[in-house]
Design a protein around this motif. Structure first.
Motif, PDB file in Angstrom:
ATOM      1  N   ARG A 220       0.835  -1.211   0.000  1.00 27.62           N
ATOM      2  CA  ARG A 220       0.000   0.000   0.000  1.00 27.62           C
ATOM      3  C   ARG A 220       0.869   1.259   0.000  1.00 27.62           C
ATOM      4  O   ARG A 220       0.540   2.246  -0.659  1.00 27.62           O
ATOM      5  CB  ARG A 220      -0.945   0.007   1.202  1.00 27.62           C
ATOM      6  CG  ARG A 220      -2.028  -1.028   1.105  1.00 27.62           C
ATOM      7  CD  ARG A 220      -3.184  -0.842   2.092  1.00 27.62           C
ATOM      8  NE  ARG A 220      -2.927  -0.110   3.299  1.00 27.62           N
ATOM      9  CZ  ARG A 220      -2.779  -0.657   4.511  1.00 27.62           C
ATOM     10  NH1 ARG A 220      -2.825  -1.962   4.661  1.00 27.62           N
ATOM     11  NH2 ARG A 220      -2.600   0.113   5.563  1.00 27.62           N
ATOM     12  N   VAL A 221       1.981   1.215   0.729  1.00 28.82           N
ATOM     13  CA  VAL A 221       2.895   2.365   0.752  1.00 28.82           C
ATOM     14  C   VAL A 221       3.513   2.557  -0.632  1.00 28.82           C
ATOM     15  O   VAL A 221       3.593   3.683  -1.135  1.00 28.82           O
ATOM     16  CB  VAL A 221       3.982   2.194   1.835  1.00 28.82           C
ATOM     17  CG1 VAL A 221       5.020   3.305   1.752  1.00 28.82           C
ATOM     18  CG2 VAL A 221       3.341   2.162   3.222  1.00 28.82           C
ATOM     19  N   ARG A 222       3.936   1.474  -1.256  1.00 31.72           N
ATOM     20  CA  ARG A 222       4.525   1.564  -2.603  1.00 31.72           C
ATOM     21  C   ARG A 222       3.499   2.141  -3.588  1.00 31.72           C
ATOM     22  O   ARG A 222       3.812   3.016  -4.390  1.00 31.72           O
ATOM     23  CB  ARG A 222       5.003   0.201  -3.090  1.00 31.72           C
ATOM     24  CG  ARG A 222       5.670   0.285  -4.470  1.00 31.72           C
ATOM     25  CD  ARG A 222       5.996  -1.066  -5.083  1.00 31.72           C
ATOM     26  NE  ARG A 222       6.600  -2.019  -4.217  1.00 31.72           N
ATOM     27  CZ  ARG A 222       7.903  -2.086  -3.906  1.00 31.72           C
ATOM     28  NH1 ARG A 222       8.726  -1.192  -4.408  1.00 31.72           N
ATOM     29  NH2 ARG A 222       8.367  -3.022  -3.110  1.00 31.72           N
ATOM     30  N   GLU A 223       2.261   1.674  -3.514  1.00 28.50           N
ATOM     31  CA  GLU A 223       1.209   2.192  -4.404  1.00 28.50           C
ATOM     32  C   GLU A 223       0.949   3.674  -4.153  1.00 28.50           C
ATOM     33  O   GLU A 223       0.757   4.446  -5.100  1.00 28.50           O
ATOM     34  CB  GLU A 223      -0.075   1.386  -4.215  1.00 28.50           C
ATOM     35  CG  GLU A 223       0.013  -0.027  -4.745  1.00 28.50           C
ATOM     36  CD  GLU A 223      -1.160  -0.903  -4.310  1.00 28.50           C
ATOM     37  OE1 GLU A 223      -2.169  -0.383  -3.789  1.00 28.50           O
ATOM     38  OE2 GLU A 223      -1.042  -2.134  -4.494  1.00 28.50           O
ATOM     39  N   ALA A 224       0.948   4.081  -2.894  1.00 18.09           N
ATOM     40  CA  ALA A 224       0.768   5.500  -2.569  1.00 18.09           C
ATOM     41  C   ALA A 224       1.918   6.319  -3.122  1.00 18.09           C
ATOM     42  O   ALA A 224       1.710   7.428  -3.645  1.00 18.09           O
ATOM     43  CB  ALA A 224       0.657   5.685  -1.055  1.00 18.09           C
ATOM     44  N   ALA A 225       3.138   5.785  -3.033  1.00 22.00           N
ATOM     45  CA  ALA A 225       4.302   6.488  -3.571  1.00 22.00           C
ATOM     46  C   ALA A 225       4.160   6.680  -5.082  1.00 22.00           C
ATOM     47  O   ALA A 225       4.400   7.774  -5.603  1.00 22.00           O
ATOM     48  CB  ALA A 225       5.582   5.723  -3.245  1.00 22.00           C
TER      49      ALA A 225
ATOM     50  N   ILE B  22       9.935   4.311  -4.995  1.00 22.67           N
ATOM     51  CA  ILE B  22      10.716   4.065  -3.783  1.00 22.67           C
ATOM     52  C   ILE B  22      11.156   2.611  -3.722  1.00 22.67           C
ATOM     53  O   ILE B  22      10.503   1.731  -4.267  1.00 22.67           O
ATOM     54  CB  ILE B  22       9.922   4.432  -2.508  1.00 22.67           C
ATOM     55  CG1 ILE B  22       8.635   3.618  -2.388  1.00 22.67           C
ATOM     56  CG2 ILE B  22       9.642   5.929  -2.450  1.00 22.67           C
ATOM     57  CD1 ILE B  22       7.906   3.773  -1.060  1.00 22.67           C
ATOM     58  N   GLU B  23      12.267   2.396  -3.057  1.00 21.58           N
ATOM     59  CA  GLU B  23      12.763   1.045  -2.833  1.00 21.58           C
ATOM     60  C   GLU B  23      12.490   0.698  -1.374  1.00 21.58           C
ATOM     61  O   GLU B  23      13.062   1.304  -0.460  1.00 21.58           O
ATOM     62  CB  GLU B  23      14.263   0.956  -3.112  1.00 21.58           C
ATOM     63  CG  GLU B  23      14.828  -0.411  -2.846  1.00 21.58           C
ATOM     64  CD  GLU B  23      16.345  -0.477  -2.986  1.00 21.58           C
ATOM     65  OE1 GLU B  23      16.860  -1.600  -2.925  1.00 21.58           O
ATOM     66  OE2 GLU B  23      16.994   0.566  -3.153  1.00 21.58           O
ATOM     67  N   ILE B  24      11.607  -0.246  -1.167  1.00 25.77           N
ATOM     68  CA  ILE B  24      11.263  -0.661   0.184  1.00 25.77           C
ATOM     69  C   ILE B  24      12.152  -1.836   0.578  1.00 25.77           C
ATOM     70  O   ILE B  24      12.253  -2.821  -0.151  1.00 25.77           O
ATOM     71  CB  ILE B  24       9.776  -1.038   0.294  1.00 25.77           C
ATOM     72  CG1 ILE B  24       8.909   0.192   0.018  1.00 25.77           C
ATOM     73  CG2 ILE B  24       9.469  -1.634   1.659  1.00 25.77           C
ATOM     74  CD1 ILE B  24       7.420  -0.060  -0.009  1.00 25.77           C
TER      75      ILE B  24
ATOM     76  N   PHE C 291       3.177   8.821   4.290  1.00 26.73           N
ATOM     77  CA  PHE C 291       2.072   9.034   3.349  1.00 26.73           C
ATOM     78  C   PHE C 291       1.362   7.712   3.115  1.00 26.73           C
ATOM     79  O   PHE C 291       1.814   6.676   3.569  1.00 26.73           O
ATOM     80  CB  PHE C 291       2.560   9.635   2.021  1.00 26.73           C
ATOM     81  CG  PHE C 291       3.728   8.915   1.400  1.00 26.73           C
ATOM     82  CD1 PHE C 291       3.573   7.685   0.774  1.00 26.73           C
ATOM     83  CD2 PHE C 291       5.002   9.466   1.445  1.00 26.73           C
ATOM     84  CE1 PHE C 291       4.650   7.020   0.209  1.00 26.73           C
ATOM     85  CE2 PHE C 291       6.086   8.811   0.881  1.00 26.73           C
ATOM     86  CZ  PHE C 291       5.913   7.590   0.265  1.00 26.73           C
ATOM     87  N   GLY C 292       0.222   7.780   2.419  1.00 25.95           N
ATOM     88  CA  GLY C 292      -0.530   6.561   2.117  1.00 25.95           C
ATOM     89  C   GLY C 292      -1.526   6.189   3.193  1.00 25.95           C
ATOM     90  O   GLY C 292      -1.930   5.041   3.295  1.00 25.95           O
ATOM     91  N   HIS C 293      -1.940   7.169   3.973  1.00 25.85           N
ATOM     92  CA  HIS C 293      -2.855   6.921   5.094  1.00 25.85           C
ATOM     93  C   HIS C 293      -4.300   6.771   4.644  1.00 25.85           C
ATOM     94  O   HIS C 293      -4.653   7.110   3.519  1.00 25.85           O
ATOM     95  CB  HIS C 293      -2.738   8.063   6.104  1.00 25.85           C
ATOM     96  CG  HIS C 293      -1.329   8.306   6.509  1.00 25.85           C
ATOM     97  ND1 HIS C 293      -0.693   9.495   6.276  1.00 25.85           N
ATOM     98  CD2 HIS C 293      -0.413   7.495   7.086  1.00 25.85           C
ATOM     99  CE1 HIS C 293       0.544   9.414   6.710  1.00 25.85           C
ATOM    100  NE2 HIS C 293       0.749   8.213   7.197  1.00 25.85           N
TER     101      HIS C 293
ATOM    102  N   ALA D 108       9.447   4.659   7.753  1.00 26.34           N
ATOM    103  CA  ALA D 108       8.747   3.380   7.834  1.00 26.34           C
ATOM    104  C   ALA D 108       7.903   3.176   6.581  1.00 26.34           C
ATOM    105  O   ALA D 108       7.375   4.122   6.005  1.00 26.34           O
ATOM    106  CB  ALA D 108       7.855   3.347   9.070  1.00 26.34           C
ATOM    107  N   ALA D 109       7.787   1.914   6.190  1.00 22.32           N
ATOM    108  CA  ALA D 109       7.046   1.579   4.972  1.00 22.32           C
ATOM    109  C   ALA D 109       5.859   0.677   5.278  1.00 22.32           C
ATOM    110  O   ALA D 109       5.591  -0.283   4.560  1.00 22.32           O
ATOM    111  CB  ALA D 109       7.979   0.924   3.957  1.00 22.32           C
ATOM    112  N   GLY D 110       5.158   0.972   6.373  1.00 22.99           N
ATOM    113  CA  GLY D 110       3.913   0.268   6.652  1.00 22.99           C
ATOM    114  C   GLY D 110       3.969  -0.828   7.686  1.00 22.99           C
ATOM    115  O   GLY D 110       2.930  -1.264   8.171  1.00 22.99           O
TER     116      GLY D 110
END
Length: 160
Positions: free
Chosen positions: A11-16, A23-25, A109-111, A132-134
């Motif tokens: 979800r964080v990657r999609e928001a990015a 982004i690289e998680i 972000f991605g909230h 943090a990435a989720g």
């Protein structure tokens, strides 16, 4: 073979991507729940860790996101003066409802809803910061100036 990321990190990657970021998680075997743990896992100084802290306006009850350097502790009186009202810490249930993430893994972000965001000016001293990435074990690096821009954060002094 790399294993898939946890759904919260996806979800964080999609928001990015929605913000125009690639982004690289990174997922760590040890939790990165605290700034110190995250810094050790990322190989950076604690000051380059982004703590995503959720507060609420005391009068308004509106959720607020404070992006704070891992080396700093929020001065609630100073932050409240910057925000325009006293701030309080909500319980974990409210934080999860507002962000869709558990404490310890809240990304910037991605909230679940748009949060008024403030960013610690000390984060801008770094070329790259880690957020943090989720989940408590996933992080991503980002230029702090880009982070301020994509989150719409007001850069301010949040600690004494």
């Amino acid at each position: 073979m790399t294993r898939p990321l946890p759904p919260a990190s996806d979800r964080v990657r999609e928001a990015a991507v929605g913000l125009g970021l690639a982004i690289e998680i990174l997922e760590h075997h040890a939790p990165t729940r605290t700034a110190e743990e995250a810094a050790a896992a990322c190989g950076c100084e604690v000051a380059a860790i982004v703590k995503s802290l959720v507060f609420a306006g005391h009068q308004s009850g509106e959720p607020l996101l404070l992006l704070v350097s891992g080396a700093n502790r929020v001065d609630e009186a100073l932050a409240g003066a910057e925000i325009g009202e006293a701030i309080i810490r909500p319980d974990g249930k409210a934080v999860r409802a507002w962000t869709s993430f558990a404490i310890g893994g809240i990304p910037p972000f991605g909230h679940g809803r748009i949060l008024k965001t403030y960013m610690d000016e000390d984060l801008l001293r770094h070329e790259r910061v880690w957020a943090a990435a989720g989940t408590p074990s996933t992080v991503f690096p980002i230029d702090p100036h880009v982070l301020a821009r994509v989150t719409g954060a007001r850069v301010a002094r949040l600690s004494g």
